[in-house]
Design a protein around this motif. Structure first.
Motif, PDB file in Angstrom:
ATOM      1  N   UNK A  47       0.826  -1.215   0.000  1.00  0.00           N
ATOM      2  CA  UNK A  47       0.000   0.000   0.000  1.00  0.00           C
ATOM      3  C   UNK A  47       0.859   1.264   0.000  1.00  0.00           C
ATOM      4  N   UNK A  48       2.015   1.163   0.613  1.00  0.00           N
ATOM      5  CA  UNK A  48       2.901   2.335   0.680  1.00  0.00           C
ATOM      6  C   UNK A  48       3.341   2.795  -0.703  1.00  0.00           C
ATOM      7  N   UNK A  49       3.322   1.876  -1.674  1.00  0.00           N
ATOM      8  CA  UNK A  49       3.732   2.247  -3.034  1.00  0.00           C
ATOM      9  C   UNK A  49       2.592   2.019  -4.021  1.00  0.00           C
ATOM     10  N   UNK A  50       1.378   1.855  -3.494  1.00  0.00           N
ATOM     11  CA  UNK A  50       0.186   1.692  -4.320  1.00  0.00           C
ATOM     12  C   UNK A  50       0.274   0.452  -5.219  1.00  0.00           C
ATOM     13  N   UNK A  51       0.851  -0.609  -4.672  1.00  0.00           N
ATOM     14  CA  UNK A  51       0.950  -1.864  -5.423  1.00  0.00           C
ATOM     15  C   UNK A  51      -0.150  -2.817  -4.981  1.00  0.00           C
ATOM     16  N   UNK A  52      -0.455  -3.768  -5.830  1.00  0.00           N
ATOM     17  CA  UNK A  52      -1.430  -4.810  -5.504  1.00  0.00           C
ATOM     18  C   UNK A  52      -0.719  -5.986  -4.840  1.00  0.00           C
TER      19      UNK A  52
END
Lengths: 399, 145
Positions: free
Chosen positions: A182-187
């Motif tokens: 979530x910190x890098x907007x990844x799934x």
């Protein structure tokens, strides 16, 4: 638990100590009966026919979807895509999600992965120029989450890791993986193949985006599985395979596609298998969960202690019972896993030996393969006793 | 039964097959893997005047694979490559089709007859044949001895 064991015809028919549940679990009578009833009363194709069998088959199939949604804690049954299994589910994501990635985007996997959650990403890397980053593991075979910060970065688009290792039995601390993503907007994709039998789970609450499982490891038939994905993820993805069932309109010039989940279910699905999978899920839901977990933890402890008491064996996985499932792999000095399994087979004990579709992990531990005992709720102390007796025989033969 | 499979002769051959017997200066080498289990066999050969002059090996495999490697290395020396192909066919027939043991000098493979009942293990016995076949296809004859 003795009554529970009697629900499995195959365990009644032969003197068998079945400890290969990590590969395939056995099927209880209740699930077999549902499959037979479906095939003898409702067998037809789904979603297209208007005759009564087709209506009944469609209803059973869609009921199965709803059951699997409940089993995984999903409020929306439209988030359940039927697949051929975990491998099919991950390949679906590797194409439908992966094809949206740009060269230089990164996918994070781990050293712990089954080939099913490694090879599709390597193929995506080669197809799209995506960069594959690999999370290391700890000495006892857990994901080394302290190193997440070193492999997860601004270009990370997906973290695809196992929920439960098929070799070490380690359970992933999913919250930390999700936090990093979530910190890098990844799934986040979880390979739930080894976890499914120990459900039901609340997968949406874990915070992941994709979850893959196989029915044959959760007391149901082969050839069917589930991809759960958040609706917005499914909606954003193009189809993986083309064919019947997944279209809205087709002309000679172009095709428009159905909404999820049908968009990802090209061709006739595994209907009776899906119905059987739902029956297996209901069977698991009815188990006394805490008692089952305590039973399996006690047997797992006996396996681990038994290995520790024997020279020339080395546990590959956590020695403790915290955050681990009943998957116990070990190396034997001077004896190949296939020979261990062959000798144990003569004692009626079914094990798995080899690389367990995790060759990078075997290389990491510097072994050609390991022997694996994996438990299910129907296993008992007699199974563990037979395993330890057979292991002593094997160790004695190959001095 | 494993009692038959792991008879003393196989275990003794397996111990020899577990040794590192790589050749210092082979005319060719080949490594093959069994994708099902991760076993690996490396075979070295020296070829003189169309015949196998020396065979070396290293294995990372089960007892059957190791034993087969040792037997093959023993029997292959001074044979023509075509002899190996016939021997492999005979081993396959013995294991998979209840055929008789191979003709000498490969008749030592009779010790694998109990493996007939375990089809998943046949590839263990055959893996060194794969390696030797491959290296002979690539090796250059070292000339007159």
């Amino acid at each position: 638990m003795a009554a529970l064991r009697r629900q499995f015809p195959i365990l009644e028919q032969c003197d068998l100590h079945y400890l290969d549940n990590g590969a395939t679990t056995q099927v209880p009578r209740a699930v077999l009966d549902v499959i037979v009833a479906h095939e003898t009363s409702h067998r037809a194709n789904v979603h297209r026919g208007v005759h009564r069998l087709a209506e009944a088959a469609t209803e059973a199939f869609e009921d199965a979807r709803a059951t699997m949604a409940r089993f995984l804690g999903a409020a929306d049954k439209g988030e359940i895509v039927f697949t051929g299994g975990t491998t099919g589910a991950i390949n679906l994501v590797a194409h439908a999600f992966g094809n949206r990635l740009a060269p230089g985007d990164e996918v994070v996997v781990s050293l712990l992965e089954h080939h099913s959650n490694l090879v599709p990403w390597q193929m995506l890397r080669d197809r799209r120029g995506v960069v594959l980053r690999v999370l290391p593991i700890t000495g006892e075979g857990r994901l080394d989450l302290d190193n997440l910060g070193r492999v997860v970065g601004a270009r990370t688009r997906l973290i695809a890791v196992t929920h439960v290792s098929n070799v070490t039995g380690a359970v992933t601390d999913v919250a930390r993986v999700v936090e990093a993503a979530r910190a890098v907007d990844a799934a986040v994709l979880l390979d739930g193949a080894q976890a499914a039998a120990h459900g039901p789970w609340d997968i949406p609450a874990l915070g992941v985006d994709f979850y893959a499982l196989s029915c044959h490891k959760m007391f149901g038939p082969h050839g069917v599985g589930v991809l759960w994905a958040r609706r917005e993820r499914l909606a954003a993805m193009d189809p993986f395979m083309g064919g019947g069932e997944m279209i809205r309109t087709v002309t000679l010039e172009r095709t428009t596609f159905a909404d999820p989940p049908q968009r990802f279910e090209a061709g006739t699905p595994p209907i009776a298998q899906a119905v059987g999978m739902a029956a297996a899920a209901r069977w698991i839901e009815a188990l006394p969960r805490e008692a089952c977990h305590a039973h399996l933890a006690r047997l797992t402890g006996r396996l681990i202690e038994g290995l520790a008491e024997r020279a020339r064996t080395r546990l590959i996985g956590p020695a403790g019972l915290q955050a681990r499932m009943p998957v116990v792999a070990f190396a034997t000095a001077g004896i190949h896993p296939h020979d261990v399994c062959q000798v144990l087979d003569s004692h009626g004990v079914a094990l798995r030996g080899g690389h367990h579709c995790a060759q990078p992990l075997m290389d990491h531990f510097d072994v050609a393969g390991t022997t694996r005992a994996s438990l299910a709720v129907y296993n008992d102390d007699g199974d563990v006793d037979a395993f330890l007796t057979g292991l002593d025989d094997a160790l004695g033969r190959f001095r | 039964m494993s009692d038959d499979l792991y008879q003393q002769a196989i275990l003794e051959a397996a111990r020899r097959g577990a040794e590192n017997r790589r050749l210092d200066r082979p005319d060719g080498s080949s490594t093959v893997d069994n994708p099902l289990c991760g076993d690996r066999v490396t075979m070295d050969v020296c070829v003189r005047d169309g015949r196998i002059a020396a065979v070396g090996f290293r294995t990372r495999g089960c007892a059957l694979c190791q034993a087969s490697t040792a037997l093959l290395a023993d029997a292959a020396v001074s044979r023509e490559p075509g002899t190996l192909a016939r021997a492999e066919d005979e081993v396959v027939a013995m294991l998979g089709h209840d055929g008789p043991p191979p003709a000498p000098p490969f008749d030592t493979y009779a010790m694998f007859m109990p493996a007939r009942r375990h089809p998943s293990r046949h590839t263990c016995v055959r893996l060194p044949f794969d390696a030797l076949r491959q290296v002979l296809a690539d090796a250059t004859d070292g000339g007159s001895s």
